[in-house]
Design a protein around this motif. Sequence first.
Motif, PDB file in Angstrom:
ATOM      1  N   THR A 234      -7.147  30.797 -15.615  1.00  0.00           N
ATOM      2  CA  THR A 234      -7.931  31.302 -16.739  1.00  0.00           C
ATOM      3  C   THR A 234      -8.402  30.168 -17.647  1.00  0.00           C
ATOM      4  O   THR A 234      -9.325  30.352 -18.436  1.00  0.00           O
ATOM      5  CB  THR A 234      -7.108  32.292 -17.579  1.00  0.00           C
ATOM      6  OG1 THR A 234      -5.894  31.650 -17.986  1.00  0.00           O
ATOM      7  CG2 THR A 234      -6.778  33.541 -16.777  1.00  0.00           C
ATOM      8  N   VAL A 235      -7.781  28.994 -17.510  1.00  0.00           N
ATOM      9  CA  VAL A 235      -8.096  27.876 -18.405  1.00  0.00           C
ATOM     10  C   VAL A 235      -9.391  27.192 -18.003  1.00  0.00           C
ATOM     11  O   VAL A 235      -9.885  27.343 -16.887  1.00  0.00           O
ATOM     12  CB  VAL A 235      -6.951  26.835 -18.417  1.00  0.00           C
ATOM     13  CG1 VAL A 235      -5.681  27.452 -18.953  1.00  0.00           C
ATOM     14  CG2 VAL A 235      -6.728  26.239 -17.018  1.00  0.00           C
TER      15      VAL A 235
ATOM     16  N   ARG B 226     -20.166  27.154  -4.033  1.00  0.00           N
ATOM     17  CA  ARG B 226     -19.803  26.336  -5.190  1.00  0.00           C
ATOM     18  C   ARG B 226     -20.230  27.069  -6.450  1.00  0.00           C
ATOM     19  O   ARG B 226     -21.293  27.679  -6.485  1.00  0.00           O
ATOM     20  CB  ARG B 226     -20.507  24.982  -5.172  1.00  0.00           C
ATOM     21  CG  ARG B 226     -20.183  24.083  -4.017  1.00  0.00           C
ATOM     22  CD  ARG B 226     -20.966  22.768  -4.147  1.00  0.00           C
ATOM     23  NE  ARG B 226     -20.343  21.857  -5.093  1.00  0.00           N
ATOM     24  CZ  ARG B 226     -20.927  20.739  -5.553  1.00  0.00           C
ATOM     25  NH1 ARG B 226     -22.154  20.431  -5.173  1.00  0.00           N
ATOM     26  NH2 ARG B 226     -20.288  19.945  -6.394  1.00  0.00           N
ATOM     27  N   GLY B 227     -19.399  27.005  -7.485  1.00  0.00           N
ATOM     28  CA  GLY B 227     -19.754  27.657  -8.738  1.00  0.00           C
ATOM     29  C   GLY B 227     -19.356  26.826  -9.933  1.00  0.00           C
ATOM     30  O   GLY B 227     -18.510  25.927  -9.840  1.00  0.00           O
ATOM     31  N   GLN B 228     -19.977  27.107 -11.067  1.00  0.00           N
ATOM     32  CA  GLN B 228     -19.617  26.449 -12.332  1.00  0.00           C
ATOM     33  C   GLN B 228     -19.700  27.496 -13.440  1.00  0.00           C
ATOM     34  O   GLN B 228     -20.695  28.211 -13.554  1.00  0.00           O
ATOM     35  CB  GLN B 228     -20.557  25.286 -12.622  1.00  0.00           C
ATOM     36  CG  GLN B 228     -20.170  24.494 -13.864  1.00  0.00           C
ATOM     37  CD  GLN B 228     -21.173  23.379 -14.169  1.00  0.00           C
ATOM     38  OE1 GLN B 228     -21.966  23.496 -15.106  1.00  0.00           O
ATOM     39  NE2 GLN B 228     -21.138  22.322 -13.386  1.00  0.00           N
ATOM     40  N   TYR B 229     -18.652  27.596 -14.246  1.00  0.00           N
ATOM     41  CA  TYR B 229     -18.629  28.667 -15.245  1.00  0.00           C
ATOM     42  C   TYR B 229     -19.558  28.386 -16.423  1.00  0.00           C
ATOM     43  O   TYR B 229     -19.748  27.247 -16.853  1.00  0.00           O
ATOM     44  CB  TYR B 229     -17.201  28.974 -15.710  1.00  0.00           C
ATOM     45  CG  TYR B 229     -16.474  27.874 -16.459  1.00  0.00           C
ATOM     46  CD1 TYR B 229     -16.655  27.680 -17.824  1.00  0.00           C
ATOM     47  CD2 TYR B 229     -15.556  27.057 -15.797  1.00  0.00           C
ATOM     48  CE1 TYR B 229     -15.961  26.687 -18.506  1.00  0.00           C
ATOM     49  CE2 TYR B 229     -14.852  26.071 -16.473  1.00  0.00           C
ATOM     50  CZ  TYR B 229     -15.062  25.884 -17.827  1.00  0.00           C
ATOM     51  OH  TYR B 229     -14.377  24.903 -18.513  1.00  0.00           O
TER      52      TYR B 229
ATOM     53  N   ALA C 282     -20.429  33.661 -15.034  1.00  0.00           N
ATOM     54  CA  ALA C 282     -19.938  33.846 -16.399  1.00  0.00           C
ATOM     55  C   ALA C 282     -18.412  33.761 -16.410  1.00  0.00           C
ATOM     56  O   ALA C 282     -17.744  34.333 -15.550  1.00  0.00           O
ATOM     57  CB  ALA C 282     -20.395  35.200 -16.940  1.00  0.00           C
ATOM     58  N   ALA C 283     -17.875  33.009 -17.341  1.00  0.00           N
ATOM     59  CA  ALA C 283     -16.417  32.927 -17.494  1.00  0.00           C
ATOM     60  C   ALA C 283     -15.835  34.332 -17.590  1.00  0.00           C
ATOM     61  O   ALA C 283     -16.394  35.209 -18.240  1.00  0.00           O
ATOM     62  CB  ALA C 283     -16.064  32.117 -18.736  1.00  0.00           C
TER      63      ALA C 283
ATOM     64  N   LYS D 248     -11.674  27.962 -12.125  1.00  0.00           N
ATOM     65  CA  LYS D 248     -11.295  28.006 -13.532  1.00  0.00           C
ATOM     66  C   LYS D 248     -12.054  29.132 -14.229  1.00  0.00           C
ATOM     67  O   LYS D 248     -13.096  29.573 -13.767  1.00  0.00           O
ATOM     68  CB  LYS D 248     -11.593  26.663 -14.201  1.00  0.00           C
ATOM     69  CG  LYS D 248     -10.687  25.532 -13.708  1.00  0.00           C
ATOM     70  CD  LYS D 248     -10.869  24.283 -14.525  1.00  0.00           C
ATOM     71  CE  LYS D 248      -9.868  23.207 -14.112  1.00  0.00           C
ATOM     72  NZ  LYS D 248      -8.461  23.602 -14.379  1.00  0.00           N
ATOM     73  N   ARG D 249     -11.498  29.571 -15.375  1.00  0.00           N
ATOM     74  CA  ARG D 249     -12.062  30.663 -16.158  1.00  0.00           C
ATOM     75  C   ARG D 249     -12.211  31.938 -15.325  1.00  0.00           C
ATOM     76  O   ARG D 249     -13.199  32.644 -15.403  1.00  0.00           O
ATOM     77  CB  ARG D 249     -13.410  30.257 -16.764  1.00  0.00           C
ATOM     78  CG  ARG D 249     -13.345  29.151 -17.815  1.00  0.00           C
ATOM     79  CD  ARG D 249     -12.511  29.557 -18.998  1.00  0.00           C
ATOM     80  NE  ARG D 249     -12.632  28.591 -20.111  1.00  0.00           N
ATOM     81  CZ  ARG D 249     -11.740  28.454 -21.071  1.00  0.00           C
ATOM     82  NH1 ARG D 249     -10.632  29.210 -21.055  1.00  0.00           N
ATOM     83  NH2 ARG D 249     -11.906  27.590 -22.041  1.00  0.00           N
TER      84      ARG D 249
END
Length: 487
Positions: free
Chosen positions: A214-215, A283-286, A465-466, A335-336
Amino acid sequence: MTDPSATFLLFGATGDLAHRMIFPSLYNLLADGLLPEDFMIVASGRTEMDDEAFRADIDKALQKFLGADRYDADVATRLRAIIFYQPVEAGNAAQFRKLAKRLDGRAERGLSVYLSTPPSLFAPTAQGLAEAGLITPTTRIAMEKPIGKDLASSKEVNNGIGALFDESQIFRVDHYLGKETVQNLLALRFGNVMFEPLWNATAIDHVQITVGETVGLEGRVSYYDGVGALRDMVQNHVLQILSIIAMEPPARMDPTAVRDEKVKALRSLRPLTAETVKANSVRGQYTPGAVGGEIVTGYADELGKPSDTETFVALKAHIDNWRWQGVPFYLRTGKRMPARQSEIQIQFKPVRHSIFGRDGHGSGLEPNTLIIRLQPEEFIQLLIMSKRPGLERDVRLEEVTLDVSLTAAFAGQRRRIAYERLILDLLAGDQTLFVRRDEVEAQWTWIDSIIDGWKEAGIKPSPYAAGNWGPSSAIALIERDGASWHD
């Protein structure tokens, strides 16, 4: 190397890992009477301070990270009495000589060195120990991940340490291997007659491994950017779990036999190419969102600039050997995520022929599923089909859960910090739960094929989205095979 080390030398002792995990673990081992007689802890860092100042700092950390219910002033006093602080900086020969003087006469009784430092300092620190005469046949050295950032750099790190230590003296740490539930995978597979005959492509449809955090960056900006989820989590934690699930039964429970089988599984991973990486990886990025009801910023906002580093990765992996041919392993970490969750799902195939259901009505049969939760709560669930109570002539089936909560089953036993097990094994010289060099290199060989495929195919991280389980393409990755992630 069977006698336990009489001295524990910790580099990076002023760091976060030492305060959160290593010293609380040493406290618990001391409280349980598991440390050797006349044991000595020598803490080292770049900061100049005396013994008492460092001991006071550690006492504050123990009260914070152990919790009031576990902290005992008498045990803490006993621990402080065996802690000594010696400032040492890599490359400073004079400081290493002072360290050797402080350890005079103890190295021969066994010295366990723990490197909780950046990998760039591993070889210089080991060289300093060698020049100070602190490396003997009874010296052991433990290294925290990461061991390099690719195959080439991992070889450099291993060569630097390997020039001074025999492989039998080197302990590469992956703290997931210290977790009770990860170790329990071995017991589940090889200690129960009902699982091993089914643990293959004949009975298993697919395997899922999820490690969700979650961090966000949490102060790791300088390390994480440019590293990403693939190198930070898949290369070590996820692939170590995979190797235990996929390995052949070892001949015996010893370091050589267990790690021989793990490395065979890792070497059987099918490399990805610029073509296959498109269909078999995400691949992803929050971006900004909400986690646990709290609004959080996006990765680029935390970083302060745009970046192509992935914070999420999902993979479809294949193990090309007799046992697992045709069985996909779906791996994801990020993450997130909505929940902090580490979990394995073994999805079995449906029964070959259903005798239930008549007159065109469906049987309601669901394939059996085995769920192994590693954290935060630890449990094993087996989902099976059972007859629904009632007097209907048509047998109606429902899925029920056989639930074994390890926390409840062993309610009288304290849950151990993973590092307690690892430190105890390091002191004893047992390498079973540590990673061998050929394992590291097999892991990096597969990871490098993915990184090279991403570069060649020009695959950039997709936004998510986070508070979500990654980009929508991660859902498509598994659902186009007729399966779905277990959330």
